[in-house]
Design an enzyme around this catalytic site. Structure first.
Site, mmCIF file in Angstrom:
data_model
loop_
_atom_site.group_PDB
_atom_site.id
_atom_site.type_symbol
_atom_site.label_atom_id
_atom_site.label_comp_id
_atom_site.label_asym_id
_atom_site.label_seq_id
_atom_site.Cartn_x
_atom_site.Cartn_y
_atom_site.Cartn_z
ATOM 1 N N GLY A 1 41.550 34.599 25.145
ATOM 2 C CA GLY A 1 40.787 35.798 25.450
ATOM 3 C C GLY A 1 41.335 36.547 26.645
ATOM 4 N N ASP B 1 41.858 38.981 39.982
ATOM 5 C CA ASP B 1 41.782 37.700 39.279
ATOM 6 C C ASP B 1 43.140 37.005 39.279
ATOM 7 O OD1 ASP B 1 39.075 37.805 38.571
ATOM 8 O OD2 ASP B 1 39.491 38.937 36.737
ATOM 9 N N GLY C 1 35.892 27.174 38.128
ATOM 10 C CA GLY C 1 35.670 28.605 38.165
ATOM 11 C C GLY C 1 35.275 29.132 39.526
ATOM 12 N N LEU D 1 27.697 35.528 40.590
ATOM 13 C CA LEU D 1 27.707 35.006 41.949
ATOM 14 C C LEU D 1 28.306 35.990 42.944
ATOM 15 C CD1 LEU D 1 28.823 31.257 41.665
ATOM 16 C CD2 LEU D 1 26.590 32.129 42.356
ATOM 17 N N SER D 2 28.806 37.106 42.465
ATOM 18 C CA SER D 2 29.461 38.059 43.364
ATOM 19 C C SER D 2 28.581 38.499 44.538
ATOM 20 C CB SER D 2 29.942 39.286 42.584
ATOM 21 O OG SER D 2 31.008 38.935 41.740
ATOM 22 N N GLY E 1 42.901 28.603 24.885
ATOM 23 C CA GLY E 1 42.181 29.840 24.615
ATOM 24 C C GLY E 1 43.099 31.046 24.610
ATOM 25 N N LYS F 1 36.036 45.836 32.253
ATOM 26 C CA LYS F 1 37.329 45.771 32.929
ATOM 27 C C LYS F 1 38.368 46.743 32.355
ATOM 28 C CE LYS F 1 36.902 41.037 34.668
ATOM 29 N NZ LYS F 1 37.516 39.707 34.753
#
Length: 275
Positions: A130, A105, A238, A18-19, A128, A68
């Site tokens: 990750g 982020d 999100g 969506l950037s 999570g 990243k």
């Protein structure tokens, strides 16, 4: 007439990003007619050649998985925030030709929570382990005054999260995923797992839960987010994270003091509604 300026998001897979929608909405609202923002399918092998081939028209890059960390050796400098999680999602090309990396982020997550009135919490839970979970821990290092419990599927993941906690200055405790429903007693729960992972937990959401930040955005709401809302709890998704981190990217890349948050969110919501 202003010289054309370029920016783009790189990653793989990238078609769903969506950037471009968010950044282009910002350019339109700001009257930056000479600016363009694209997306490029890119893996680690192709990244060095792509970056080396960029000319002076480029203002910045957004990086998503799996780039990243791969981008870091190609940069002249990275911010303390990016270094804290060894992940760069934003590159700005300075006027003197330097490549500067940052991670939006983490402050984006904090800004999204602050928008909903969550400035400080006494404890939190993370579902999570990750890359997104490490960013969540970095954000919690700034707003959580007590312990953070990470619910994970293996001892290796548990050890990894405890290691991030030591590095980031967070009191991280770990628990087995089989007991993930216990996370819902925390005032703030951040779900960082892939689509479908938390669906079975939706039935375990208690009445009057705290705040849920589920980093997924499509399809939305997730079963967990829907159950949370039904129970009367505050829910962030999100898209909240995407918009707030993109706001910071636009400000860094263009130099504007304040990116148009509302216009960017509206564009993102419209795009998801037709996806």
């Amino acid at each position: 007439m202003p010289s054309p300026r370029r920016a783009a998001v790189l990653g793989s897979p990238i078609a769903h990003s969506l950037s471009p929608v968010l950044h282009r909405a910002a350019y339109a609202a700001l009257g930056l007619d000479a600016w363009s923002y694209d997306r490029f399918e890119m893996d680690e092998a192709g990244l060095p050649g792509f970056v080396a081939g960029l000319d002076e028209s480029w203002a910045g890059l957004s990086l998503t998985m799996p780039l990243k960390r791969a981008i870091i050796p190609l940069l002249d400098e990275i911010s303390d925030t990016a270094a804290s999680v060894e992940a760069v999602n934003t590159v700005v090309f300075t006027e003197d030709g330097r490549r500067v990396g940052d991670n939006t982020d983490i402050p984006g997550l904090i800004a999204a929570l602050r928008e909903r009135g969550v400035d400080k919490v006494e404890s939190a839970a993370v579902l999570g382990a990750g890359a997104t979970a490490s960013s969540a821990l970095a954000a919690l290092a700034r707003i959580c005054t007590g312990p953070v419990t990470a619910y994970v599927r293996s001892e290796a993941r548990a050890e990894e999260m405890r290691g991030w906690g030591e590095r980031l200055g967070v009191d991280v405790r770990t628990a087995d995923w089989a007991n993930a429903d216990r996370a819902f007693a925390a005032p703030l729960v951040i779900a960082t797992t892939p689509a479908g992972t938390t669906d079975a937990l939706a039935e375990e959401v208690p009445g009057a839960p705290g705040t849920l930040f589920d980093v997924l955005y499509h399809p939305w709401p997730t079963p967990l987010a829907a159950a949370w809302s039904k129970g009367g709890g505050a829910v962030l998704g999100g898209l909240d994270l995407l918009v707030h981190q993109a706001v910071l990217q636009v400000e860094q890349m263009t130099g504007v003091p304040e990116a148009p948050l509302s216009a960017m969110r509206d564009a993102g919501e419209r795009a998801l509604a037709t996806a």
